[in-house]
Design a protein around this motif. Structure first.
Motif, PDB file in Angstrom:
ATOM      1  N   GLU A 102      83.293  77.677  79.931  1.00 29.35           N
ATOM      2  CA  GLU A 102      83.073  76.807  78.698  1.00 29.35           C
ATOM      3  C   GLU A 102      81.988  77.719  77.878  1.00 29.35           C
ATOM      4  OE1 GLU A 102      82.434  72.418  77.373  1.00 29.35           O
ATOM      5  OE2 GLU A 102      83.162  72.648  79.377  1.00 29.35           O
ATOM      6  N   VAL A 103      80.752  77.780  78.514  1.00 32.35           N
ATOM      7  CA  VAL A 103      79.434  78.472  78.025  1.00 32.35           C
ATOM      8  C   VAL A 103      80.064  79.500  77.220  1.00 32.35           C
ATOM      9  CG1 VAL A 103      77.216  79.378  78.248  1.00 32.35           C
ATOM     10  CG2 VAL A 103      77.929  76.944  79.069  1.00 32.35           C
ATOM     11  N   LEU A 104      80.580  80.446  77.958  1.00 27.71           N
ATOM     12  CA  LEU A 104      80.938  82.049  77.645  1.00 27.71           C
ATOM     13  C   LEU A 104      81.805  82.175  76.441  1.00 27.71           C
ATOM     14  CD1 LEU A 104      81.328  84.178  80.950  1.00 27.71           C
ATOM     15  CD2 LEU A 104      79.072  83.430  79.751  1.00 27.71           C
ATOM     16  N   ALA A 105      82.637  80.991  76.141  1.00 24.12           N
ATOM     17  CA  ALA A 105      83.445  80.910  75.008  1.00 24.12           C
ATOM     18  C   ALA A 105      82.986  79.941  73.877  1.00 24.12           C
ATOM     19  CB  ALA A 105      84.745  80.355  75.455  1.00 24.12           C
ATOM     20  N   CYS A 106      81.575  79.566  74.075  1.00 28.80           N
ATOM     21  CA  CYS A 106      81.250  78.508  73.213  1.00 28.80           C
ATOM     22  C   CYS A 106      80.944  79.067  71.841  1.00 28.80           C
ATOM     23  CB  CYS A 106      79.786  77.772  73.831  1.00 28.80           C
ATOM     24  SG  CYS A 106      79.189  76.468  72.865  1.00 28.80           S
ATOM     25  N   THR A 107      81.305  78.389  70.674  1.00 28.27           N
ATOM     26  CA  THR A 107      80.740  78.634  69.197  1.00 28.27           C
ATOM     27  C   THR A 107      80.456  77.275  68.716  1.00 28.27           C
ATOM     28  OG1 THR A 107      83.215  78.083  68.681  1.00 28.27           O
ATOM     29  CG2 THR A 107      82.600  80.239  69.226  1.00 28.27           C
ATOM     30  N   LYS A 108      79.672  76.379  69.569  1.00 20.93           N
ATOM     31  CA  LYS A 108      79.371  75.166  68.941  1.00 20.93           C
ATOM     32  C   LYS A 108      77.994  75.321  68.049  1.00 20.93           C
ATOM     33  CE  LYS A 108      78.571  72.005  72.054  1.00 20.93           C
ATOM     34  NZ  LYS A 108      78.420  71.445  73.218  1.00 20.93           N
ATOM     35  N   CYS A 109      77.316  76.292  68.140  1.00 22.88           N
ATOM     36  CA  CYS A 109      76.198  76.580  67.082  1.00 22.88           C
ATOM     37  C   CYS A 109      76.122  78.090  66.409  1.00 22.88           C
ATOM     38  CB  CYS A 109      75.108  76.081  67.605  1.00 22.88           C
ATOM     39  SG  CYS A 109      74.026  77.325  68.841  1.00 22.88           S
ATOM     40  N   LYS A 110      75.400  78.136  65.742  1.00 17.31           N
ATOM     41  CA  LYS A 110      75.413  79.735  65.027  1.00 17.31           C
ATOM     42  C   LYS A 110      74.956  80.581  65.686  1.00 17.31           C
ATOM     43  CE  LYS A 110      71.151  78.610  62.479  1.00 17.31           C
ATOM     44  NZ  LYS A 110      71.230  77.245  62.705  1.00 17.31           N
ATOM     45  N   LEU A 111      74.148  80.337  66.734  1.00 13.76           N
ATOM     46  CA  LEU A 111      73.937  81.450  67.757  1.00 13.76           C
ATOM     47  C   LEU A 111      74.934  82.152  68.243  1.00 13.76           C
ATOM     48  CD1 LEU A 111      70.828  79.790  69.585  1.00 13.76           C
ATOM     49  CD2 LEU A 111      70.728  81.142  67.331  1.00 13.76           C
ATOM     50  N   HIS A 112      76.162  81.703  68.541  1.00 11.77           N
ATOM     51  CA  HIS A 112      77.330  82.233  69.059  1.00 11.77           C
ATOM     52  C   HIS A 112      77.389  83.803  68.379  1.00 11.77           C
ATOM     53  CE1 HIS A 112      79.877  80.951  66.059  1.00 11.77           C
ATOM     54  NE2 HIS A 112      80.523  81.968  66.332  1.00 11.77           N
ATOM     55  N   SER A 113      77.223  83.720  66.887  1.00 14.17           N
ATOM     56  CA  SER A 113      77.698  84.916  66.311  1.00 14.17           C
ATOM     57  C   SER A 113      76.984  86.102  66.591  1.00 14.17           C
ATOM     58  CB  SER A 113      77.617  84.391  64.735  1.00 14.17           C
ATOM     59  OG  SER A 113      76.348  84.163  64.254  1.00 14.17           O
ATOM     60  N   GLY A 114      75.707  85.966  67.157  1.00 17.37           N
ATOM     61  CA  GLY A 114      74.690  87.135  67.192  1.00 17.37           C
ATOM     62  C   GLY A 114      74.741  87.664  68.579  1.00 17.37           C
ATOM     63  N   ARG A 115      75.384  86.976  69.548  1.00 21.18           N
ATOM     64  CA  ARG A 115      75.142  87.157  70.775  1.00 21.18           C
ATOM     65  C   ARG A 115      76.028  88.237  71.393  1.00 21.18           C
ATOM     66  NH1 ARG A 115      78.275  81.830  72.825  1.00 21.18           N
ATOM     67  NH2 ARG A 115      80.482  82.838  72.730  1.00 21.18           N
ATOM     68  N   GLN A 116      75.523  89.000  72.344  1.00 20.96           N
ATOM     69  CA  GLN A 116      76.267  90.179  73.002  1.00 20.96           C
ATOM     70  C   GLN A 116      76.838  89.199  74.248  1.00 20.96           C
ATOM     71  OE1 GLN A 116      75.014  94.140  74.262  1.00 20.96           O
ATOM     72  NE2 GLN A 116      73.199  93.477  73.257  1.00 20.96           N
ATOM     73  N   LEU A 175      67.327  76.410  78.279  1.00 18.75           N
ATOM     74  CA  LEU A 175      67.694  75.256  77.264  1.00 18.75           C
ATOM     75  C   LEU A 175      68.911  75.765  76.565  1.00 18.75           C
ATOM     76  CD1 LEU A 175      66.977  72.556  76.233  1.00 18.75           C
ATOM     77  CD2 LEU A 175      65.490  73.808  74.609  1.00 18.75           C
ATOM     78  N   ASN A 176      68.788  76.826  75.920  1.00 21.47           N
ATOM     79  CA  ASN A 176      70.027  77.523  75.222  1.00 21.47           C
ATOM     80  C   ASN A 176      70.398  78.628  75.952  1.00 21.47           C
ATOM     81  OD1 ASN A 176      68.705  75.648  72.738  1.00 21.47           O
ATOM     82  ND2 ASN A 176      70.397  76.607  71.625  1.00 21.47           N
ATOM     83  N   LYS A 177      71.722  78.637  75.459  1.00 20.78           N
ATOM     84  CA  LYS A 177      72.425  79.742  76.335  1.00 20.78           C
ATOM     85  C   LYS A 177      72.536  81.153  75.579  1.00 20.78           C
ATOM     86  CE  LYS A 177      73.071  76.534  79.471  1.00 20.78           C
ATOM     87  NZ  LYS A 177      71.671  76.385  80.222  1.00 20.78           N
ATOM     88  N   CYS A 178      72.448  81.060  74.386  1.00 23.05           N
ATOM     89  CA  CYS A 178      72.629  82.272  73.529  1.00 23.05           C
ATOM     90  C   CYS A 178      71.140  82.613  72.915  1.00 23.05           C
ATOM     91  CB  CYS A 178      73.692  81.960  72.469  1.00 23.05           C
ATOM     92  SG  CYS A 178      75.151  81.631  72.888  1.00 23.05           S
ATOM     93  N   TRP A 179      71.077  83.890  72.573  1.00 22.55           N
ATOM     94  CA  TRP A 179      69.773  84.629  72.400  1.00 22.55           C
ATOM     95  C   TRP A 179      69.628  83.973  70.638  1.00 22.55           C
ATOM     96  CZ3 TRP A 179      69.426  90.135  69.943  1.00 22.55           C
ATOM     97  CH2 TRP A 179      67.858  90.292  69.895  1.00 22.55           C
ATOM     98  N   ALA A 192      70.371  70.771  70.169  1.00 20.02           N
ATOM     99  CA  ALA A 192      71.428  69.636  70.392  1.00 20.02           C
ATOM    100  C   ALA A 192      72.508  69.914  70.593  1.00 20.02           C
ATOM    101  CB  ALA A 192      71.429  68.758  69.081  1.00 20.02           C
ATOM    102  N   ALA A 193      73.146  71.141  70.119  1.00 19.24           N
ATOM    103  CA  ALA A 193      74.728  71.574  70.524  1.00 19.24           C
ATOM    104  C   ALA A 193      74.565  71.998  72.000  1.00 19.24           C
ATOM    105  CB  ALA A 193      74.719  72.737  69.564  1.00 19.24           C
ATOM    106  N   CYS A 194      73.504  72.599  72.455  1.00 17.07           N
ATOM    107  CA  CYS A 194      73.444  73.378  73.847  1.00 17.07           C
ATOM    108  C   CYS A 194      73.194  72.500  74.870  1.00 17.07           C
ATOM    109  CB  CYS A 194      72.870  74.636  73.563  1.00 17.07           C
ATOM    110  SG  CYS A 194      73.308  76.065  74.882  1.00 17.07           S
ATOM    111  N   LEU A 195      72.276  71.540  74.831  1.00 18.38           N
ATOM    112  CA  LEU A 195      71.555  70.746  75.654  1.00 18.38           C
ATOM    113  C   LEU A 195      72.468  70.029  76.701  1.00 18.38           C
ATOM    114  CD1 LEU A 195      68.907  69.525  76.798  1.00 18.38           C
ATOM    115  CD2 LEU A 195      69.119  67.619  75.368  1.00 18.38           C
ATOM    116  N   PRO A 196      73.703  69.755  76.130  1.00 23.68           N
ATOM    117  CA  PRO A 196      74.608  69.042  77.107  1.00 23.68           C
ATOM    118  C   PRO A 196      75.324  69.791  78.243  1.00 23.68           C
ATOM    119  CG  PRO A 196      75.198  68.471  75.015  1.00 23.68           C
ATOM    120  CD  PRO A 196      74.082  69.368  74.793  1.00 23.68           C
ATOM    121  N   TYR A 197      74.914  71.277  78.051  1.00 25.15           N
ATOM    122  CA  TYR A 197      75.316  72.112  79.005  1.00 25.15           C
ATOM    123  C   TYR A 197      74.355  72.244  80.267  1.00 25.15           C
ATOM    124  CZ  TYR A 197      78.695  74.354  75.921  1.00 25.15           C
ATOM    125  OH  TYR A 197      80.136  74.610  75.086  1.00 25.15           O
ATOM    126  N   LEU A 198      72.922  72.156  79.711  1.00 30.63           N
ATOM    127  CA  LEU A 198      71.855  72.096  80.477  1.00 30.63           C
ATOM    128  C   LEU A 198      72.177  70.801  81.483  1.00 30.63           C
ATOM    129  CD1 LEU A 198      69.353  73.126  82.101  1.00 30.63           C
ATOM    130  CD2 LEU A 198      67.928  72.182  80.162  1.00 30.63           C
TER     131      LEU A 198
END
Ligand code: SF4
Length: 283
Positions: A102-116, A175-179, A192-198
């Motif tokens: 779920e995390v690897l496919a997550c787009t819940k916040c804008k950080l997903h757009s800049g991650r490898q 805390l956050n999964k994307c750079w 706030a978007a990522c905390l539920p994963y932790l």
């Protein structure tokens, strides 16, 4: 008296190992009072353009510990122990893998757009202690693994020198999964978007102790606005689980004077786990 002498020699040997591991810029005399300190700035990790790492780097490792992490009463025979324990571990591993997907496919916040790579975390799915940092840096984004840069290498040495543990024996997450590019701290919306994963990782692994590395992780997990210096000298709990707040290893690289405080914080982790305050020397 003999025990006390041995214990002091043991402590001194480990302080020496600590200094070797972290550099000889700070002497840590046994029994010295701990000075209190200031909040830390964020880790600076050099940018990279390398290819994303392979899947296996973020796989949940093989279970190495059969002991449950809770204080629930233990059944009275081996046959009663093994099946439920194995079933629980299997459920934990399955659930962690599903959460990781779920995390690897997550787009819940804008950080997903800049991650490898989203960096889920890694370690023993039944670990007794979980270390929580702020967010991946460039090296972690590239590899898909947490704490792999210089700060991660220092964390590995802390684990070994101060706890006698290796990375696969604990669980390490952020805390956050994307750079957040440019190594900025994640903003409130991203946290706030990522905390539920932790929160789900903690719920699944059920560690007996949580260790927050740095101010951002501590403030957001504990809902505090206090400085790290203030938080690290207080007792904290997250859903009943003790939380130790200490300096981020990246900060220790820049401020080696904080190693002494980190040493004391890790001793508290050992105490909470019922482990020797100082691990026995390696033969
Ligand atoms: S930082 Fe967390 S919430 Fe944001 S995209 Fe990545 S995994 Fe999703």
């Amino acid at each position: 008296m003999a025990d006390s002498g041995n214990s002091m020699r043991n402590l001194e040997r480990h302080l020496e190992q600590w200094l070797i591991a972290y550099g000889s810029d700070l002497a840590i005399p046994a029994g010295t009072a701990v000075p209190r300190a200031e909040p830390e700035p964020r880790e600076a990790v050099p940018a990279t353009t390398a290819e994303p790492a392979a899947e296996q780097h973020v796989e949940i490792p093989t279970i190495t510990r059969a002991q449950p992490a809770t204080n629930a009463p233990r059944p009275s025979s081996d046959s009663q122990v093994e099946e439920p324990a194995q079933a629980n571990q299997s459920h934990t591993v399955t659930s962690l893998r599903a959460l990781r997907a779920e995390v690897l496919a997550c787009t819940k916040c804008k950080l997903h757009s800049g991650r490898q790579n989203a960096v889920f975390g890694e370690g023993d799915p039944t670990a007794r202690v979980m270390f929580i940092g702020e967010a991946p840096g460039a090296s972690e984004d590239e590899s898909g693994r947490p704490f792999v840069g210089p700060a991660g290498q220092l964390l590995d040495r802390i684990l070994e020198a101060a706890m006698g543990l290796r990375r696969p024996e604990v669980f390490i997450a952020n805390l956050n999964k994307c750079w957040p590019s440019s190594n900025r701290a994640p903003d409130a919306e991203e946290v706030a978007a990522c905390l539920p994963y932790l929160e789900q990782q903690i719920q699944l692994v059920q560690p007996e102790v949580l260790v927050c590395l740095g101010r951002t992780a501590a403030q957001n997990l504990l809902g505090s606005t206090e400085s790290l210096a203030s938080m690290r000298i207080q007792d904290h709990f997250y859903n009943g689980v003790p939380v130790i707040v200490t300096w981020h290893p990246a900060y220790l690289l820049r401020e080696p004077s904080k190693k002494r405080e980190t040493w004391d914080d890790i001793k508290r982790v050992n105490q909470l786990l019922g482990r020797p305050e100082v691990p026995p020397p390696k033969r």
